[in-house]
Enzyme design. Structure first.
Site, short mmCIF file in Angstrom:
data_model
loop_
_atom_site.label_atom_id
_atom_site.label_comp_id
_atom_site.label_asym_id
_atom_site.label_seq_id
_atom_site.Cartn_x
_atom_site.Cartn_y
_atom_site.Cartn_z
N HIS A 1 0.78 -1.11 0.16
CA HIS A 1 -0.06 0.27 0.02
C HIS A 1 0.98 1.19 0.00
CE1 HIS A 1 -3.72 2.17 0.46
NE2 HIS A 1 -3.03 2.93 1.33
N ASP B 1 2.19 3.16 3.12
CA ASP B 1 1.28 4.32 2.90
C ASP B 1 1.70 5.38 2.83
OD1 ASP B 1 -1.17 4.99 3.02
OD2 ASP B 1 -1.68 4.88 5.09
N HIS C 1 -5.86 -0.83 6.19
CA HIS C 1 -5.86 -0.59 7.64
C HIS C 1 -6.80 -1.38 8.55
CE1 HIS C 1 -3.75 3.00 6.55
NE2 HIS C 1 -4.71 3.45 5.69
N ARG D 1 -4.69 15.59 6.22
CA ARG D 1 -5.26 15.46 4.94
C ARG D 1 -5.40 16.84 4.25
NH1 ARG D 1 -11.19 13.18 3.24
NH2 ARG D 1 -11.72 15.40 3.97
#
Length: 453
Positions: free
Chosen positions: A69, A330, A279, A92
């Protein structure tokens, strides 16, 4: 075709609890053709002297590692998002600021450097969860898959294999709010148009496979989940999905749909052996049962989950339910599969206040064969005849590993201890340096381009 004999001081062979000393590994082109543990006299049991021209691999040789990922552009945020307080949602916003500055050329440069950094850490295959599809205002490029093309080329130049998990991202929230601002470049309008764009994309090169992803239940309306899952099923392609990364996602799904995200995915045919949930940090007991019964995999990303304060998932409980576990870096707060692997065990110790949840062999599987399988490369991640000739050699004489038993590398070694990496039979990293890419310089240059005001 190129044939090579490699003599590993130690090699970790399939189904073995610990590494085996003195193993002769023979490769032809991109495949392993022989694996022979040597007799005590240092010669193969068959008595044929084939060691004179063997390439010595001092240390522990592992199969190629899989980073299941990745969001390559997140690497530009490393060390830049830690001032002040916040959570996933505030982070974010900073991630979106970088996303708005990328175009196919700058993404190629950044991803090439990031994938080369992965190679230095022993990663031979990566799953790129790709949703930067269009221009910053949502207008498609002349080639609607130009950003995906850049990622494919980046992996080729960095020398590792890529599963491009083209991601369907349509809405901003579970209740269907439209994409706005930086998110506009992620969307295709609806799942059918996403599938049409993807059907028109035929990546070049034997190093790449095309897969699909549902960004999350926040980003794909329930009635369109089956369209994405159906595309993956028809193409026999891997399907990935962010799942229960934050409690807020679970709460929103219950408010809109009256069920957890896992149940919603199950009801729309998303779960299954070809699916990997990324996750799964906050599943209910019923969710774990659904994932296990369907043999859906889970990709754990411990360094990102702790960096973003997301929480600790029930890794042992998921493994005991029959859920295959893989690993990913990630957001690339760290690119180090050794750190991801030991974090699975160490985080479980923090959560339970008990030690000894995963064996070193289980951690190896998560970091190698399970990860490659989750990306659709079922012929990688093992030192076995017929599998891909991926060999990762870890030093046992560094300041971190000196005096450590070979099996103990998962609790001692790091990416810096990787001395040599062979991908599909070709040396990609030698003496800890990438043979093609000046990784620190290229990272610095590429990151400056997308972060400097």
């Amino acid at each position: 075709m190129s044939a090579t004999r490699w003599l590993a001081e130690y090699a970790w062979l399939p189904e073995e609890a610990e590494p085996t000393p003195d193993v002769l590994i023979e490769t032809v082109h991109d495949r392993i053709t022989g694996v022979t543990p040597l007799a005590p006299d240092g010669r193969p049991d068959a008595g044929v002297d084939v060691l004179a021209d063997a390439v010595r691999l001092p240390g522990l040789t592992l199969p190629g590692l899989a980073n299941a990922h990745s969001h390559a552009f997140h690497r530009a945020l490393r060390g830049r998002t830690h001032s002040g307080r916040g959570d996933f949602w505030s982070w974010r916003d900073q991630m979106y600021a970088v996303a708005t500055r990328l175009d196919p050329d700058s993404y190629l440069a950044l991803a090439r450097a990031v994938y080369a950094e992965m190679a230095l850490s022993g990663v031979t295959g990566v799953g790129e969860f790709h949703y930067l599809h269009h221009g910053p205002d949502g207008t498609p490029y002349a080639d609607p898959n130009a950003m995906g093309v850049a990622l494919v080329e980046a992996a080729a130049q960095a020398g590792i294999r890529l599963t491009l998990l083209d991601t369907c991202y349509l809405t901003a929230s579970v209740d269907g709010r439209p994409l706005t601002g930086p998110q506009q470049r992620f969307g295709d309008g609806d799942a059918l148009r996403w599938a049409e764009r993807l059907d028109a994309f035929t990546p070049d090169g034997g190093h790449v496979r095309l897969g699909a992803a549902i960004h999350s239940v926040r980003a794909v309306p329930a009635e369109q989940l089956a369209t994405v899952a159906g595309w993956a099923q028809r193409r026999d392609a891997p399907l990935h999905v962010h799942l229960s990364e934050q409690p807020a996602e679970n709460d929103a799904c219950r408010a809109v749909h009256g069920c957890t995200p896992t149940r919603l995915l199950a009801d729309h045919g998303v779960l299954g052996r070809a699916t990997t949930a990324v996750h799964a940090t906050h599943p209910t007991s019923a969710d774990v049962g659904l994932l296990g019964d369907s043999r859906t995999g889970v990709c754990l990303c411990p360094t990102t989950e702790r960096d973003l304060a997301d929480g600790i998932g029930p890794a042992r409980r998921m493994a005991d339910a029959g859920i295959p576990l893989s690993l990913g870096s990630d957001s690339h707060a760290v690119i180090d599969l050794f750190e991801e692997a030991r974090a699975v065990e160490l985080d479980e110790r923090l959560r339970t206040r008990k030690r000894g949840h995963f064996t070193p062999a289980e951690l190896l599987t998560a970091a190698s064969s399970a990860g490659h399988a989750a990306l659709g490369w079922t012929d990688a991640g093992r030192i076995a005849v017929g599998d891909r000739a991926d060999l990762v050699t870890v030093r046992l004489d560094s300041v971190r590993t000196a005096g450590v038993t070979p099996a103990g590398v998962w609790f001692a070694a790091g990416a810096a201890d990787v001395a040599q990496v062979v991908v599909d039979g070709q040396v990609l990293v030698r003496d800890g340096r990438h043979v093609r890419v000046d990784v620190p310089q290229e990272l610095a240059t590429a990151i400056a381009e997308v972060t400097t005001p």
